[in-house]
Design a protein around this motif. Structure first.
Motif, short mmCIF file in Angstrom:
data_model
loop_
_atom_site.label_atom_id
_atom_site.label_comp_id
_atom_site.label_asym_id
_atom_site.label_seq_id
_atom_site.Cartn_x
_atom_site.Cartn_y
_atom_site.Cartn_z
N THR A 11 102.73 36.88 86.02
CA THR A 11 102.57 35.45 85.80
C THR A 11 101.21 35.16 85.18
O THR A 11 100.18 35.61 85.69
N PRO A 12 101.15 34.39 84.08
CA PRO A 12 99.85 34.00 83.52
C PRO A 12 99.19 32.93 84.38
O PRO A 12 99.82 31.93 84.73
N ARG A 56 99.51 28.72 90.31
CA ARG A 56 100.81 28.84 89.64
C ARG A 56 101.67 27.60 89.87
O ARG A 56 101.63 26.98 90.94
N GLY A 57 102.42 27.23 88.84
CA GLY A 57 103.31 26.08 88.93
C GLY A 57 102.72 24.78 88.47
O GLY A 57 103.35 23.74 88.60
N ARG A 58 101.51 24.82 87.94
CA ARG A 58 100.87 23.57 87.51
C ARG A 58 99.93 23.85 86.35
O ARG A 58 99.60 25.00 86.07
N ALA A 64 106.39 32.26 87.47
CA ALA A 64 107.48 33.23 87.40
C ALA A 64 108.33 33.18 88.67
O ALA A 64 107.81 33.11 89.79
N ASP A 65 109.63 33.21 88.49
CA ASP A 65 110.59 33.26 89.60
C ASP A 65 110.29 32.16 90.61
O ASP A 65 110.20 32.39 91.82
N GLU A 74 100.39 33.97 95.50
CA GLU A 74 99.19 33.16 95.26
C GLU A 74 97.94 33.93 95.71
O GLU A 74 96.88 33.82 95.09
N PHE A 75 98.06 34.69 96.79
CA PHE A 75 96.93 35.53 97.21
C PHE A 75 96.58 36.50 96.08
O PHE A 75 95.41 36.70 95.75
#
Length: 264
Positions: A11-12, A56-58, A64-65, A74-75
């Motif tokens: 994931t970027p 991630r997600g924002r 990803a997924d 997230e860690f």
């Protein structure tokens, strides 16, 4: 300017780099993105090269997924940002981001010092009342993303109306609304997270735990639990503050952070 690194699951993860000096990674909490640090960015930039990430997600980070979201990823994200820096870094996390930063500290050897502002560690006190969670769920289902964020801040973070008004007036509120879809998954993940103090017994990274003097009991107890588990830690209480001192008392917040990070 936003830069990116690739996390463990490909994931970027995007971050804004600014300032000059030793590296300081900033990890925001639930509903936010990297813009939540705006009230304290300038004074921190005078001392550090800042890496303010979008979790991630924002923002400009990937997700990803997303249907199989896991807090452990997230860690890994936070650790990946820290490890991408060419020298040992400072790490500062707020709320859910503080929990991610705490666990990331076990995944990297590239840390100088760690600052955690009220990580929501489960301690037996209810963190997320089911009635509030259902109100957030209903608001999101109705397309009321702004209302979902307000419910989270008012009923779960227990922000008084004056703090909520400050948050609403900040430019970062738009980012919070844009990330509203991530609220429920983070509630579920942190509510089921199991804090095991024994895992941190060998963690010697100097750690400052920031606590609002007027923060709700569950956050006070969580901060005390973290302090008891971390052998090289101390608590700094910010009088008259709750969960968003970056907005309500930025000078006080920066003073506590600098006092800890700039002392050898």
């Amino acid at each position: 300017m936003m830069n990116r690194i690739i996390s463990k699951d490909s994931t970027p993860i995007a971050y804004q780099q600014s300032g000059k000096g030793p590296p300081l990674v900033l990890v925001h909490g639930t509903t936010a993105d990297h813009t939540r640090w705006a009230p304290v960015l300038q004074p921190l930039e005078e001392h550090f090269t800042l890496y303010a990430l979008d979790r991630r997600g924002r923002g400009e980070s990937g997700d990803a997924d997303a249907e199989h979201y896991s807090i452990e990823r997230e860690f890994d994200d936070v650790a990946a940002v820290v490890d991408s820096i060419g020298e040992p870094a400072y790490l500062l996390g707020h709320s859910y981001g503080a929990l991610c930063s705490l666990e990331a500290a076990l995944r990297t050897r590239n840390l100088r010092k760690l600052v955690l502002y009220e990580p929501p560690i489960p301690t037996g006190i209810e963190l997320y009342p089911s009635e509030s969670v259902e109100r957030i769920r209903a608001a999101l289902a109705a397309g009321d993303r702004d209302g979902a964020v307000a419910i989270f801040m008012r009923e779960i973070a227990q922000a008084p109306q004056r703090d909520l008004d400050v948050l609403r007036s900040a430019p970062a509120w738009q980012g919070r609304v844009a990330a509203a879809h991530t609220i429920l998954r983070e509630i579920l993940s942190s509510d089921t997270y199991i804090f095991e103090p024994a895992r941190f017994r060998q963690m010697t990274v100097p750690t400052l735990l920031l606590l609002g003097g007027d923060s709700p009991p569950f956050l006070q107890r969580a901060t005390q639990a973290a302090q008891a588990a971390l052998p090289n830690s101390r608590i700094a209480v910010m009088p008259g503050q709750q969960h968003v001192a970056m907005n309500t008392a930025p000078d006080l917040f920066v003073r506590e952070v600098l006092r800890f990070l700039l002392v050898n």
